[in-house]
Design an enzyme around this catalytic site. Sequence first.
Site, mmCIF file in Angstrom:
data_model
loop_
_atom_site.group_PDB
_atom_site.id
_atom_site.type_symbol
_atom_site.label_atom_id
_atom_site.label_comp_id
_atom_site.label_asym_id
_atom_site.label_seq_id
_atom_site.Cartn_x
_atom_site.Cartn_y
_atom_site.Cartn_z
ATOM 1 N N GLU A 97 0.872 -1.162 0.000
ATOM 2 C CA GLU A 97 0.000 0.000 0.000
ATOM 3 C C GLU A 97 0.917 1.222 0.000
ATOM 4 O O GLU A 97 1.788 1.327 0.872
ATOM 5 C CB GLU A 97 -0.899 0.000 1.250
ATOM 6 C CG GLU A 97 -1.847 1.177 1.212
ATOM 7 C CD GLU A 97 -2.819 1.251 2.383
ATOM 8 O OE1 GLU A 97 -2.851 0.326 3.208
ATOM 9 O OE2 GLU A 97 -3.532 2.269 2.448
ATOM 10 N N ARG B 247 5.528 -12.983 9.874
ATOM 11 C CA ARG B 247 6.118 -11.657 9.681
ATOM 12 C C ARG B 247 7.540 -11.616 10.229
ATOM 13 O O ARG B 247 7.890 -12.379 11.119
ATOM 14 C CB ARG B 247 5.331 -10.604 10.456
ATOM 15 C CG ARG B 247 3.969 -10.314 9.948
ATOM 16 C CD ARG B 247 3.267 -9.334 10.881
ATOM 17 N NE ARG B 247 3.617 -7.954 10.573
ATOM 18 C CZ ARG B 247 2.974 -7.220 9.682
ATOM 19 N NH1 ARG B 247 1.960 -7.723 9.012
ATOM 20 N NH2 ARG B 247 3.326 -5.971 9.446
ATOM 21 N N LYS C 226 3.666 0.596 10.343
ATOM 22 C CA LYS C 226 3.775 1.834 9.562
ATOM 23 C C LYS C 226 3.228 3.018 10.333
ATOM 24 O O LYS C 226 3.741 4.126 10.224
ATOM 25 C CB LYS C 226 2.993 1.683 8.259
ATOM 26 C CG LYS C 226 3.857 1.232 7.087
ATOM 27 C CD LYS C 226 3.076 1.408 5.806
ATOM 28 C CE LYS C 226 3.339 0.247 4.863
ATOM 29 N NZ LYS C 226 2.291 0.124 3.847
HETATM 30 P P1 ATP Z 1 0.654 -1.798 8.175
HETATM 31 O O1 ATP Z 1 1.880 -1.695 9.047
HETATM 32 O O2 ATP Z 1 0.002 -0.480 7.973
HETATM 33 O O3 ATP Z 1 -0.263 -2.928 8.541
HETATM 34 P P2 ATP Z 1 1.796 -3.336 6.062
HETATM 35 O O4 ATP Z 1 3.139 -3.414 6.688
HETATM 36 O O5 ATP Z 1 0.898 -4.517 6.026
HETATM 37 O O6 ATP Z 1 1.056 -2.118 6.688
HETATM 38 P P3 ATP Z 1 1.637 -3.248 3.172
HETATM 39 O O7 ATP Z 1 2.118 -2.192 2.267
HETATM 40 O O8 ATP Z 1 0.198 -3.594 3.124
HETATM 41 O O9 ATP Z 1 2.011 -2.761 4.624
HETATM 42 O O10 ATP Z 1 2.509 -4.549 3.009
HETATM 43 C C1 ATP Z 1 2.799 -5.122 1.769
HETATM 44 C C2 ATP Z 1 3.167 -6.555 1.956
HETATM 45 O O11 ATP Z 1 4.276 -6.689 2.827
HETATM 46 C C3 ATP Z 1 2.033 -7.357 2.547
HETATM 47 O O12 ATP Z 1 1.858 -8.512 1.768
HETATM 48 C C4 ATP Z 1 2.493 -7.671 3.926
HETATM 49 O O13 ATP Z 1 2.026 -8.936 4.326
HETATM 50 C C5 ATP Z 1 4.015 -7.663 3.802
HETATM 51 N N1 ATP Z 1 4.619 -7.298 5.076
HETATM 52 C C6 ATP Z 1 4.406 -6.177 5.792
HETATM 53 N N2 ATP Z 1 5.095 -6.200 6.945
HETATM 54 C C7 ATP Z 1 5.779 -7.361 6.981
HETATM 55 C C8 ATP Z 1 6.675 -7.978 7.916
HETATM 56 N N3 ATP Z 1 6.999 -7.385 9.065
HETATM 57 N N4 ATP Z 1 7.187 -9.188 7.609
HETATM 58 C C9 ATP Z 1 6.870 -9.786 6.452
HETATM 59 N N5 ATP Z 1 6.036 -9.266 5.535
HETATM 60 C C10 ATP Z 1 5.489 -8.064 5.783
HETATM 61 MG MG MG Z 2 -1.200 -4.049 4.896
#
Ligand code: ATP
Ligand code: MG
Length: 572
Positions: A41, A275, A285
């Site tokens: 996003e 994650r 974020k």
């Molecule tokens: P927020 O912190 O606002 O929930 P987000 O980190 O999920 O946002 P996105 O831009 O939606 O942000 O993430 C894009 C992709 O990265 C998604 O498929 C998410 O699952 C993956 N992702 C985000 N954070 C992690 C993490 N800490 N470890 C592994 N994958 C991640």
């Molecule tokens: Mg997300």
Amino acid sequence: MAIKEENSEEKKSISFVEQFVEEDLAQGKNGGRIQTRFPPEPNGYLHIGHAKAICMDFGVAEKYNGICNLRFDDTNPSKENNEYVENILNDIKWLGFKWGNIYYASDYFEKLWEFAVWMIKNRYAYIDQQTSEEIASQKGTPTTPGTASPYRDRPIAESLTLFAQMNTPEAVEGSMVLRAKLDMANPNMHFRDPIIYRIIQTPHHRTGTKWHCYPMYDFAHGQSDYFEGVTHSICTLEFVPHRPLYDKFIDYLKEMDGTADKLQDNRPRQIEFNRLNLTYTVMSKRKLHTLVDEHLVKGWDDPRMPTLCGMRRRGYSPESIRNFIDSIGYTKFDALNDMALLEASVREDLNKKATRLSAVLDPVKLVITNYPDGKTEEMESINNPEDDQSGSHTITFSKTLWIERADFMEEAPKKFFRMTPGKEVRLKSAYIVKCTGCTKDSAGNIIEIQAEYDPESKSGMEGSNRKVKGTLHWLSVDHCRKAEVREYDRLFNTENPSADERDFRELLNPESLKVHTNCYVEDYAASRQPGEYLQFQRTGYFMADLDSTPEHPVFNKTVGLKDTWAKQSNRQ
Ligand code: ATP
Ligand code: MG
């Protein structure tokens, strides 16, 4: 070393995600086609957690001769913009991955709208005009069913008219929403008539003011995967409970398409992994935004941030990040990963890449009393002993030098192998010197150290290899530059700030940045650019900062060296 072993371990066994992919390939699903996507996003910068998802999404596509596309999940214009899009592209390139196509969820707004209209016409969706509080209060709990909205069975025509009104500039945010009509008693809370469209009047960074209401994540993500022909939709564990809904909306899409025939099932398969969470930092974020917006750090690319741009600025290499991600692997359980493991990976990679330089961060003068006044010698300094191709540069030697204050002790314990009266040490790439004494000011501070050099001991000279225990780095006072060095420590004082009940801002480490302004670097260092990996010998890995200029060189400390003798002297 430890990491290398873990890496090769890891490479032998394939991840459970790859196992699923191989099963699907073996069953001939999707005609053997593999297509993944990375779906950020554009509402912030990428962090090292995203890098884990990127490595998986791109890694699977690469390994099985498929493609990985980028798709920006841009369904919430109030938080998204183009600056984020540009930086995300830049960070993925830097990590070393190549995407197939770039898509945007906003490309599908028209299609999603038509799908939503189809849902209403088939009594699968309705407009709810309750407040969000009312809707929330009717949700029930996982063990007690929710309460149906009074609008649940309103006439189709009414919902269609209101849905059209939702997409006008006059529509008031929060006045109504479109909800899927699923099951208010389902133990999976995501099935209790989830909201699928809401009014947002902020202009969208791509579609401007064309739309006034936008699909929710759950009503855009799976559908976008389906429209694009994604075969494996890999995401993180928090999406496990969303999976039935993901599948349900695709069932509806296929019903609308008339392709509900299971034999031709080409639906994407959602697979979830754990994650990445790192000690002493945060990944949310929202929290990273707060750090930036409240100036608790200097920006998204502050070298203390877990963002990829922060790590790049600090001097981490993309390979060290990828190796680290490889070493921690992919599982079905959330865990906290040790920052020390990431740092070890950075050290291991930079050891192969970094140009060795001399820098004195806390200088004290050393005078070689028997070295001729005004004489200089150009000493050869090997750029990187780990890399035969790296060549060398020269460093000027003279009578008056800077050395590190900590490298001298007037009265030293037995195992102090640095400079102390009566003992010999080697000056790196130059001569063996014997300390003869020091001068102090009236307050007792050491202001100058004296030594005599042995002209026969020049590095590389025959017979110059006399055994001395210590080797010190140095700079010629008249042949070096003043520099600023920024040293970083952990951003937070607690290991897992996300699990702490206190406000995360209270957990920040007030000592996370130390600026040293009285440092010196050799001339060669002053012209190094951001992006060049450097090692200040015996101190650590460094990189020129974006603020650096030839007149005012600025370096970031990337990570310290594991300096075994520093440990020894600590033990005394
Ligand atoms: P927020 O912190 O606002 O929930 P987000 O980190 O999920 O946002 P996105 O831009 O939606 O942000 O993430 C894009 C992709 O990265 C998604 O498929 C998410 O699952 C993956 N992702 C985000 N954070 C992690 C993490 N800490 N470890 C592994 N994958 C991640
Ligand atoms: Mg997300």
